[in-house]
Design a protein around this motif. Sequence first.
Motif, mmCIF file in Angstrom:
data_model
loop_
_atom_site.group_PDB
_atom_site.id
_atom_site.type_symbol
_atom_site.label_atom_id
_atom_site.label_comp_id
_atom_site.label_asym_id
_atom_site.label_seq_id
_atom_site.Cartn_x
_atom_site.Cartn_y
_atom_site.Cartn_z
ATOM 1 N N GLY A 12 0.986 -1.166 -0.176
ATOM 2 C CA GLY A 12 -0.037 0.014 -0.153
ATOM 3 C C GLY A 12 0.776 1.217 -0.024
ATOM 4 O O GLY A 12 2.057 1.135 -0.233
ATOM 5 N N PHE A 13 0.338 2.361 0.210
ATOM 6 C CA PHE A 13 0.745 3.697 0.349
ATOM 7 C C PHE A 13 0.547 4.421 1.473
ATOM 8 O O PHE A 13 -0.475 4.402 2.026
ATOM 9 C CB PHE A 13 0.553 4.390 -0.991
ATOM 10 C CG PHE A 13 0.733 3.811 -2.412
ATOM 11 C CD1 PHE A 13 2.282 4.159 -3.072
ATOM 12 C CD2 PHE A 13 0.401 3.010 -2.922
ATOM 13 C CE1 PHE A 13 2.760 3.563 -3.942
ATOM 14 C CE2 PHE A 13 0.723 2.361 -4.364
ATOM 15 C CZ PHE A 13 1.971 2.717 -4.661
ATOM 16 N N CYS A 14 1.676 5.329 1.867
ATOM 17 C CA CYS A 14 1.426 6.190 2.667
ATOM 18 C C CYS A 14 1.209 7.537 2.060
ATOM 19 O O CYS A 14 2.088 7.749 1.142
ATOM 20 C CB CYS A 14 2.771 6.403 3.767
ATOM 21 S SG CYS A 14 3.099 5.023 4.513
ATOM 22 N N VAL A 15 0.303 8.460 2.419
ATOM 23 C CA VAL A 15 -0.129 9.694 1.666
ATOM 24 C C VAL A 15 -0.457 10.965 2.313
ATOM 25 O O VAL A 15 -0.738 10.711 3.406
ATOM 26 C CB VAL A 15 -1.431 9.259 0.987
ATOM 27 C CG1 VAL A 15 -2.000 10.538 0.153
ATOM 28 C CG2 VAL A 15 -1.386 8.016 -0.215
ATOM 29 N N CYS A 16 -0.139 11.978 1.834
ATOM 30 C CA CYS A 16 -0.223 13.213 2.569
ATOM 31 C C CYS A 16 -1.661 13.788 1.991
ATOM 32 O O CYS A 16 -1.468 13.971 0.770
ATOM 33 C CB CYS A 16 0.877 14.201 2.393
ATOM 34 S SG CYS A 16 0.734 15.796 2.740
ATOM 35 N N VAL A 17 -2.512 14.027 2.561
ATOM 36 C CA VAL A 17 -3.847 14.473 1.992
ATOM 37 C C VAL A 17 -3.514 16.136 1.748
ATOM 38 O O VAL A 17 -4.730 16.538 1.258
ATOM 39 C CB VAL A 17 -4.925 14.227 3.137
ATOM 40 C CG1 VAL A 17 -5.226 12.623 3.228
ATOM 41 C CG2 VAL A 17 -4.721 14.961 4.391
ATOM 42 N N LYS A 18 -2.566 16.702 2.554
ATOM 43 C CA LYS A 18 -2.704 18.152 2.052
ATOM 44 C C LYS A 18 -2.083 18.378 0.958
ATOM 45 O O LYS A 18 -2.538 19.038 -0.016
ATOM 46 C CB LYS A 18 -1.851 18.965 3.247
ATOM 47 C CG LYS A 18 -2.664 18.743 4.354
ATOM 48 C CD LYS A 18 -2.263 19.869 5.551
ATOM 49 C CE LYS A 18 -2.710 19.751 6.842
ATOM 50 N NZ LYS A 18 -2.271 20.643 7.808
ATOM 51 N N VAL A 42 1.222 14.791 8.696
ATOM 52 C CA VAL A 42 1.525 13.567 9.031
ATOM 53 C C VAL A 42 0.989 12.712 7.847
ATOM 54 O O VAL A 42 0.168 12.909 7.189
ATOM 55 C CB VAL A 42 0.778 12.790 10.310
ATOM 56 C CG1 VAL A 42 0.580 11.541 10.560
ATOM 57 C CG2 VAL A 42 0.979 13.613 11.451
ATOM 58 N N LEU A 43 1.687 11.625 7.568
ATOM 59 C CA LEU A 43 1.154 10.693 6.307
ATOM 60 C C LEU A 43 0.295 9.638 6.967
ATOM 61 O O LEU A 43 0.252 9.401 7.898
ATOM 62 C CB LEU A 43 2.415 10.061 5.747
ATOM 63 C CG LEU A 43 3.527 10.814 5.153
ATOM 64 C CD1 LEU A 43 4.579 9.653 4.592
ATOM 65 C CD2 LEU A 43 2.959 11.836 3.938
ATOM 66 N N LEU A 44 -0.921 9.323 5.961
ATOM 67 C CA LEU A 44 -1.659 8.474 6.541
ATOM 68 C C LEU A 44 -1.916 7.444 5.406
ATOM 69 O O LEU A 44 -1.320 7.387 4.372
ATOM 70 C CB LEU A 44 -3.301 9.253 6.211
ATOM 71 C CG LEU A 44 -3.466 10.412 7.513
ATOM 72 C CD1 LEU A 44 -4.604 11.049 7.012
ATOM 73 C CD2 LEU A 44 -3.121 9.929 8.975
ATOM 74 N N ARG A 45 -2.232 6.045 5.924
ATOM 75 C CA ARG A 45 -2.387 4.922 4.949
ATOM 76 C C ARG A 45 -3.374 5.269 4.062
ATOM 77 O O ARG A 45 -4.572 5.402 4.567
ATOM 78 C CB ARG A 45 -2.572 3.774 5.967
ATOM 79 C CG ARG A 45 -2.495 2.552 5.014
ATOM 80 C CD ARG A 45 -1.135 2.054 4.561
ATOM 81 N NE ARG A 45 -1.041 0.869 3.877
ATOM 82 C CZ ARG A 45 -0.567 -0.360 4.576
ATOM 83 N NH1 ARG A 45 -0.442 -0.205 5.921
ATOM 84 N NH2 ARG A 45 -0.598 -1.233 3.672
ATOM 85 N N GLU A 46 -3.106 4.994 2.846
ATOM 86 C CA GLU A 46 -4.149 5.052 1.669
ATOM 87 C C GLU A 46 -5.318 4.128 1.951
ATOM 88 O O GLU A 46 -5.008 2.968 2.052
ATOM 89 C CB GLU A 46 -3.703 5.016 0.445
ATOM 90 C CG GLU A 46 -4.294 5.247 -0.703
ATOM 91 C CD GLU A 46 -3.721 5.149 -2.030
ATOM 92 O OE1 GLU A 46 -3.896 6.321 -2.935
ATOM 93 O OE2 GLU A 46 -2.965 4.700 -2.359
ATOM 94 N N GLY A 47 -6.591 4.517 2.213
ATOM 95 C CA GLY A 47 -7.615 3.679 2.106
ATOM 96 C C GLY A 47 -7.961 3.371 3.785
ATOM 97 O O GLY A 47 -9.095 2.823 4.010
ATOM 98 N N SER A 48 -7.148 4.109 4.707
ATOM 99 C CA SER A 48 -7.558 3.682 6.039
ATOM 100 C C SER A 48 -8.775 4.553 6.748
ATOM 101 O O SER A 48 -9.194 5.469 5.849
ATOM 102 C CB SER A 48 -6.306 4.132 7.006
ATOM 103 O OG SER A 48 -6.124 5.317 6.887
ATOM 104 N N TYR A 49 -9.337 4.304 7.617
ATOM 105 C CA TYR A 49 -10.322 4.984 8.021
ATOM 106 C C TYR A 49 -9.770 6.550 8.189
ATOM 107 O O TYR A 49 -10.945 7.394 7.925
ATOM 108 C CB TYR A 49 -10.709 4.489 9.643
ATOM 109 C CG TYR A 49 -11.517 5.424 10.163
ATOM 110 C CD1 TYR A 49 -13.104 5.383 10.053
ATOM 111 C CD2 TYR A 49 -11.378 6.237 11.314
ATOM 112 C CE1 TYR A 49 -13.995 6.029 10.647
ATOM 113 C CE2 TYR A 49 -12.255 6.888 12.148
ATOM 114 C CZ TYR A 49 -13.717 7.008 11.692
ATOM 115 O OH TYR A 49 -14.426 7.904 12.307
ATOM 116 N N HIS A 50 -8.746 6.680 8.992
ATOM 117 C CA HIS A 50 -8.176 8.164 9.060
ATOM 118 C C HIS A 50 -7.995 9.152 7.834
ATOM 119 O O HIS A 50 -8.163 9.977 7.616
ATOM 120 C CB HIS A 50 -7.024 8.198 10.023
ATOM 121 C CG HIS A 50 -7.353 7.889 11.473
ATOM 122 N ND1 HIS A 50 -6.910 6.626 11.869
ATOM 123 C CD2 HIS A 50 -8.094 8.326 12.441
ATOM 124 C CE1 HIS A 50 -7.337 6.529 13.152
ATOM 125 N NE2 HIS A 50 -7.980 7.590 13.695
#
Length: 73
Positions: A12-18, A42-50
Motif C-alpha cells: 500500500g501507500f502512505c499519503v499526505c492528504v494536504k 503526518v502521512l496516512l495509510r491510503e484507504g484507512s479510516y483516518h
Amino acid sequence: MRREGGGMGSIGFCVCVKCGYKKPHTPGVPCQDERCPNCGSVLLREGSYHYNQAKKALEKKRNKNSNEKNNLN
C-alpha cells in the motif's frame, strides 16, 4: 491471538492528504509515524479510516471556501 496494527497488510501507500505526496508503505512502520517531506504533515495509510476521514474534511473545507469566495463576487 491478538493482532497489532490496523491489519492493512504490507502493501500500500502512505499519503499526505494536504499536498498529495505518496510513498510506498514500509512494513512495520505506521504511516502516521512518518512526515511528508514536502509540507511536514503526518502521512496516512491510503484507504484507512483516518485517511478517508481526512479527505472528507478537506473536501468539505474546500467546498466551504469555494462557496464563500463565490458569495463575495
